[in-house]
Design a protein around this motif. Sequence first.
Motif, PDB file in Angstrom:
ATOM      1  N   LEU A 153       0.825  -1.213   0.000  1.00 38.11           N
ATOM      2  CA  LEU A 153       0.000   0.000   0.000  1.00 38.11           C
ATOM      3  C   LEU A 153       0.859   1.263   0.000  1.00 38.11           C
ATOM      4  N   ILE A 154       1.977   1.226   0.736  1.00 40.55           N
ATOM      5  CA  ILE A 154       2.878   2.385   0.759  1.00 40.55           C
ATOM      6  C   ILE A 154       3.496   2.588  -0.623  1.00 40.55           C
ATOM      7  N   ASP A 155       3.890   1.495  -1.279  1.00 40.21           N
ATOM      8  CA  ASP A 155       4.432   1.608  -2.635  1.00 40.21           C
ATOM      9  C   ASP A 155       3.391   2.189  -3.594  1.00 40.21           C
ATOM     10  N   ALA A 187       1.253   6.707  -6.672  1.00 45.07           N
ATOM     11  CA  ALA A 187       0.131   7.633  -6.906  1.00 45.07           C
ATOM     12  C   ALA A 187       0.552   9.076  -6.649  1.00 45.07           C
ATOM     13  N   GLU A 188       1.362   9.312  -5.633  1.00 45.42           N
ATOM     14  CA  GLU A 188       1.854  10.663  -5.346  1.00 45.42           C
ATOM     15  C   GLU A 188       2.724  11.179  -6.502  1.00 45.42           C
ATOM     16  N   ASP A 189       3.580  10.296  -7.038  1.00 47.44           N
ATOM     17  CA  ASP A 189       4.415  10.687  -8.182  1.00 47.44           C
ATOM     18  C   ASP A 189       3.543  11.010  -9.395  1.00 47.44           C
ATOM     19  N   ALA A 190       2.539  10.177  -9.637  1.00 48.81           N
ATOM     20  CA  ALA A 190       1.629  10.417 -10.767  1.00 48.81           C
ATOM     21  C   ALA A 190       0.871  11.732 -10.568  1.00 48.81           C
ATOM     22  N   GLN A 239       2.082  19.000 -12.857  1.00 48.61           N
ATOM     23  CA  GLN A 239       3.014  19.664 -13.772  1.00 48.61           C
ATOM     24  C   GLN A 239       2.388  19.791 -15.164  1.00 48.61           C
ATOM     25  N   THR A 240       1.715  18.737 -15.601  1.00 51.39           N
ATOM     26  CA  THR A 240       1.046  18.773 -16.902  1.00 51.39           C
ATOM     27  C   THR A 240      -0.034  19.839 -16.915  1.00 51.39           C
ATOM     28  N   LEU A 241      -0.803  19.911 -15.838  1.00 48.09           N
ATOM     29  CA  LEU A 241      -1.857  20.918 -15.757  1.00 48.09           C
ATOM     30  C   LEU A 241      -1.260  22.326 -15.771  1.00 48.09           C
ATOM     31  N   GLU A 242      -0.162  22.506 -15.085  1.00 44.71           N
ATOM     32  CA  GLU A 242       0.496  23.816 -15.078  1.00 44.71           C
ATOM     33  C   GLU A 242       0.969  24.188 -16.486  1.00 44.71           C
ATOM     34  N   ARG A 243       1.542  23.214 -17.198  1.00 47.85           N
ATOM     35  CA  ARG A 243       1.988  23.458 -18.573  1.00 47.85           C
ATOM     36  C   ARG A 243       0.794  23.769 -19.477  1.00 47.85           C
TER      37      ARG A 243
END
Length: 188
Positions: free
Chosen positions: A136-138, A143-146, A152-156
């Motif tokens: 679950l931690i993995d 999920a946090e990285d995604a 970042q994509t939304l900001e771009r």
Amino acid sequence: MHGIATAIIIPASTVRKSSPQQPSEKQSTTRLSKPLMIWSSETPHRVRLRKRIHEVQMAKDELEWQQRNTKREINVLQDDIRGLKQAITDKDKPLEVVETRAENRSYRPRVELCRDEPHDGLLNERNELQGTVASLIDQHNIAEDALAQLNQTLERLDNDWSIKGSSLELDERCMTKRQKLLLVSHKV
């Protein structure tokens, strides 16, 4: 040919130089043909500018669609992350209970340490719970990285949308100015 005006050009050989009225006729012909020449050269530019405005508007609409989808994905991912955090929290209590039972079973005073079936069951349960919590931690870290990538994509996308909006505004202002200049040239 709708909307395309042709220029009237008078060849120099047809113009008589001896007549005193000739310069005024030439000037009037030039005055008539000048707006027509401007209009005829203006039309392709206007068509290209309108095409560019249309293309920029379509690109801006596409960016808006991508923004909506990215925001939707971010909301889903945030819900998943909350669910994973809750699942990790939910596994903490049973893991503590199993570890406490296994520890109590190991440190019984004046009783021989026995490795029987209940003890092995407690150790297996503890290992399964630890494995589940690690998994679950993995998943939570992935999920946090995604989520960070989506942000970042939304900001771009927001930046690109802003640029397209500015470009569209400039193109529309340019089209308005060109139309005003064309009207002024017709009056002259």
